[in-house]
Scaffold this motif. Structure first.
Motif, PDB file in Angstrom:
ATOM      1  N   CYS A  40       0.836  -1.197   0.000  1.00 59.60           N
ATOM      2  CA  CYS A  40       0.000   0.000   0.000  1.00 59.60           C
ATOM      3  C   CYS A  40       0.869   1.244   0.000  1.00 59.60           C
ATOM      4  CB  CYS A  40      -0.952   0.018   1.195  1.00 59.60           C
ATOM      5  SG  CYS A  40      -0.154   0.315   2.782  1.00 59.60           S
ATOM      6  N   ARG A  41       0.281   2.301  -0.505  1.00 58.79           N
ATOM      7  CA  ARG A  41       0.885   3.631  -0.459  1.00 58.79           C
ATOM      8  C   ARG A  41      -0.160   4.535   0.187  1.00 58.79           C
ATOM      9  NH1 ARG A  41       5.105   5.832  -2.969  1.00 58.79           N
ATOM     10  NH2 ARG A  41       5.215   4.102  -4.442  1.00 58.79           N
ATOM     11  N   VAL A  42       0.215   5.190   1.259  1.00 56.37           N
ATOM     12  CA  VAL A  42      -0.673   6.111   1.968  1.00 56.37           C
ATOM     13  C   VAL A  42      -0.104   7.517   1.802  1.00 56.37           C
ATOM     14  CG1 VAL A  42      -1.556   6.807   4.227  1.00 56.37           C
ATOM     15  CG2 VAL A  42      -1.459   4.381   3.616  1.00 56.37           C
ATOM     16  N   LYS A  43      -0.986   8.448   1.442  1.00 56.27           N
ATOM     17  CA  LYS A  43      -0.607   9.851   1.284  1.00 56.27           C
ATOM     18  C   LYS A  43      -1.508  10.698   2.167  1.00 56.27           C
ATOM     19  CE  LYS A  43       0.835   9.274  -3.511  1.00 56.27           C
ATOM     20  NZ  LYS A  43       0.741   9.808  -4.883  1.00 56.27           N
ATOM     21  N   VAL A  44      -0.918  11.713   2.782  1.00 57.19           N
ATOM     22  CA  VAL A  44      -1.679  12.592   3.666  1.00 57.19           C
ATOM     23  C   VAL A  44      -1.390  14.055   3.375  1.00 57.19           C
ATOM     24  CG1 VAL A  44      -1.849  10.935   5.566  1.00 57.19           C
ATOM     25  CG2 VAL A  44       0.081  12.517   5.478  1.00 57.19           C
ATOM     26  N   ALA A  45      -2.398  14.876   3.607  1.00 61.50           N
ATOM     27  CA  ALA A  45      -2.254  16.330   3.590  1.00 61.50           C
ATOM     28  C   ALA A  45      -2.721  16.821   4.953  1.00 61.50           C
ATOM     29  CB  ALA A  45      -3.081  16.955   2.468  1.00 61.50           C
ATOM     30  N   LEU A  46      -1.955  17.712   5.527  1.00 62.83           N
ATOM     31  CA  LEU A  46      -2.274  18.260   6.847  1.00 62.83           C
ATOM     32  C   LEU A  46      -2.540  19.748   6.761  1.00 62.83           C
ATOM     33  CD1 LEU A  46       0.506  16.668   9.085  1.00 62.83           C
ATOM     34  CD2 LEU A  46      -1.780  15.772   8.609  1.00 62.83           C
ATOM     35  N   GLU A  47      -3.398  20.190   7.653  1.00 61.33           N
ATOM     36  CA  GLU A  47      -3.586  21.616   7.892  1.00 61.33           C
ATOM     37  C   GLU A  47      -3.502  21.776   9.398  1.00 61.33           C
ATOM     38  OE1 GLU A  47      -7.201  24.605   7.273  1.00 61.33           O
ATOM     39  OE2 GLU A  47      -6.464  23.720   5.393  1.00 61.33           O
ATOM     40  N   GLY A  48      -2.394  22.322   9.847  1.00 61.77           N
ATOM     41  CA  GLY A  48      -2.170  22.369  11.290  1.00 61.77           C
ATOM     42  C   GLY A  48      -2.002  20.952  11.799  1.00 61.77           C
ATOM     43  N   ASP A  49      -2.797  20.589  12.799  1.00 63.61           N
ATOM     44  CA  ASP A  49      -2.712  19.218  13.315  1.00 63.61           C
ATOM     45  C   ASP A  49      -3.897  18.369  12.865  1.00 63.61           C
ATOM     46  OD1 ASP A  49      -4.784  20.157  14.899  1.00 63.61           O
ATOM     47  OD2 ASP A  49      -4.042  19.186  16.720  1.00 63.61           O
ATOM     48  N   THR A  50      -4.498  18.744  11.723  1.00 61.45           N
ATOM     49  CA  THR A  50      -5.651  18.007  11.201  1.00 61.45           C
ATOM     50  C   THR A  50      -5.293  17.310   9.894  1.00 61.45           C
ATOM     51  OG1 THR A  50      -7.195  19.559  12.208  1.00 61.45           O
ATOM     52  CG2 THR A  50      -8.045  18.229  10.400  1.00 61.45           C
ATOM     53  N   ILE A  51      -5.698  16.066   9.780  1.00 54.27           N
ATOM     54  CA  ILE A  51      -5.529  15.318   8.537  1.00 54.27           C
ATOM     55  C   ILE A  51      -6.654  15.750   7.608  1.00 54.27           C
ATOM     56  CG2 ILE A  51      -5.488  13.038   7.449  1.00 54.27           C
ATOM     57  CD1 ILE A  51      -4.710  11.921  10.271  1.00 54.27           C
ATOM     58  N   THR A  52      -6.346  16.643   6.673  1.00 60.05           N
ATOM     59  CA  THR A  52      -7.390  17.143   5.775  1.00 60.05           C
ATOM     60  C   THR A  52      -7.700  16.151   4.671  1.00 60.05           C
ATOM     61  OG1 THR A  52      -5.741  18.356   4.489  1.00 60.05           O
ATOM     62  CG2 THR A  52      -6.923  19.580   6.211  1.00 60.05           C
ATOM     63  N   THR A  53      -6.679  15.445   4.188  1.00 59.86           N
ATOM     64  CA  THR A  53      -6.899  14.439   3.156  1.00 59.86           C
ATOM     65  C   THR A  53      -6.034  13.232   3.450  1.00 59.86           C
ATOM     66  OG1 THR A  53      -7.185  16.225   1.545  1.00 59.86           O
ATOM     67  CG2 THR A  53      -6.966  14.002   0.662  1.00 59.86           C
ATOM     68  N   LEU A  54      -6.640  12.068   3.330  1.00 59.78           N
ATOM     69  CA  LEU A  54      -5.944  10.802   3.488  1.00 59.78           C
ATOM     70  C   LEU A  54      -6.337   9.960   2.282  1.00 59.78           C
ATOM     71  CD1 LEU A  54      -5.876   8.675   6.744  1.00 59.78           C
ATOM     72  CD2 LEU A  54      -5.786   7.685   4.480  1.00 59.78           C
ATOM     73  N   ALA A  55      -5.386   9.637   1.443  1.00 63.20           N
ATOM     74  CA  ALA A  55      -5.660   8.825   0.255  1.00 63.20           C
ATOM     75  C   ALA A  55      -4.723   7.626   0.266  1.00 63.20           C
ATOM     76  CB  ALA A  55      -5.441   9.653  -1.013  1.00 63.20           C
ATOM     77  N   TRP A  56      -5.158   6.573  -0.373  1.00 65.97           N
ATOM     78  CA  TRP A  56      -4.328   5.379  -0.404  1.00 65.97           C
ATOM     79  C   TRP A  56      -4.531   4.599  -1.693  1.00 65.97           C
ATOM     80  CZ3 TRP A  56      -6.558   0.530  -0.706  1.00 65.97           C
ATOM     81  CH2 TRP A  56      -7.918   0.453  -0.416  1.00 65.97           C
ATOM     82  N   SER A  57      -3.552   3.809  -2.016  1.00 63.59           N
ATOM     83  CA  SER A  57      -3.662   2.855  -3.115  1.00 63.59           C
ATOM     84  C   SER A  57      -2.957   1.598  -2.654  1.00 63.59           C
ATOM     85  CB  SER A  57      -3.017   3.412  -4.390  1.00 63.59           C
ATOM     86  OG  SER A  57      -1.657   3.705  -4.167  1.00 63.59           O
ATOM     87  N   GLY A  58      -3.327   0.489  -3.238  1.00 60.27           N
ATOM     88  CA  GLY A  58      -2.675  -0.745  -2.837  1.00 60.27           C
ATOM     89  C   GLY A  58      -3.335  -1.952  -3.443  1.00 60.27           C
ATOM     90  N   ARG A  59      -2.707  -3.068  -3.170  1.00 62.82           N
ATOM     91  CA  ARG A  59      -3.277  -4.334  -3.591  1.00 62.82           C
ATOM     92  C   ARG A  59      -2.941  -5.366  -2.537  1.00 62.82           C
ATOM     93  NH1 ARG A  59       0.399  -7.715  -6.207  1.00 62.82           N
ATOM     94  NH2 ARG A  59       2.445  -6.757  -6.468  1.00 62.82           N
ATOM     95  N   GLY A  60      -3.830  -6.316  -2.412  1.00 60.96           N
ATOM     96  CA  GLY A  60      -3.606  -7.350  -1.420  1.00 60.96           C
ATOM     97  C   GLY A  60      -4.905  -8.012  -1.022  1.00 60.96           C
ATOM     98  N   CYS A  61      -4.856  -8.680   0.084  1.00 63.19           N
ATOM     99  CA  CYS A  61      -6.009  -9.438   0.560  1.00 63.19           C
ATOM    100  C   CYS A  61      -7.115  -8.513   1.069  1.00 63.19           C
ATOM    101  CB  CYS A  61      -5.572 -10.389   1.673  1.00 63.19           C
ATOM    102  SG  CYS A  61      -5.071  -9.562   3.204  1.00 63.19           S
TER     103      CYS A  61
END
Length: 152
Positions: A40-61
């Protein structure tokens, strides 16, 4: 109850919440489970101490994909403190080898409680925790401004 838990995992693995790209993340991490090949690949964008965007891609079970989907639903828009607290509680569940946590902790986990049965199988624990490891790394990168751990 176990059938309900299995259904939650199957539903999330089929209809994945948060799967997609994030163009300019503040942090990202690529993780692989060498035991089974899940990734998996997890990407995040923050604004201050808030996770504004959390996106992911991956393959598996279905376990790894469902865990990522639920993680997205529960953490996008929430604080770093909430993310760390939830991650710690989920890791506690996974290392409990199938024992339920206290009622308040189980409530906090919401759909992540579905992984209680998964924790009985040591080889599957890594599948459930893969995205959470990636999230932790991506958040550290986002907070401290370097992406040395991110793979291309």
């Amino acid at each position: 109850m176990e059938q309900l838990y299995q259904q939650v995992i199957l539903d999330h693995s089929r209809q994945r919440s948060g799967e997609g790209e994030l163009e300019h993340p503040d942090g990202e991490s690529f993780q692989v489970n060498p035991t089974c090949g899940d990734e998996c690949r997890v990407k995040v964008a923050l604004e201050g101490d808030t996770i504004t965007t959390l996106a992911w891609s991956g393959r598996g079970c279905s376990i790894s994909q469902a865990s990522l989907s639920i993680m997205h639903e529960m953490l996008e828009g929430h604080s770093l403190t909430e993310a760390e607290d939830l991650g710690e509680t989920f890791r506690e569940l996974m290392h409990g080898r199938g024992k339920e946590l206290s009622a308040p902790k189980q409530e906090k986990l919401e759909d992540l409680s579905a992984f209680t049965g998964v924790a009985r199988y040591p080889a599957r624990i890594k599948c459930a925790l893969l995205g959470w490891m990636a999230l932790r790394d991506a958040l550290l990168q986002a907070q401290y401004g370097h992406k040395e751990g991110a793979a291309e």
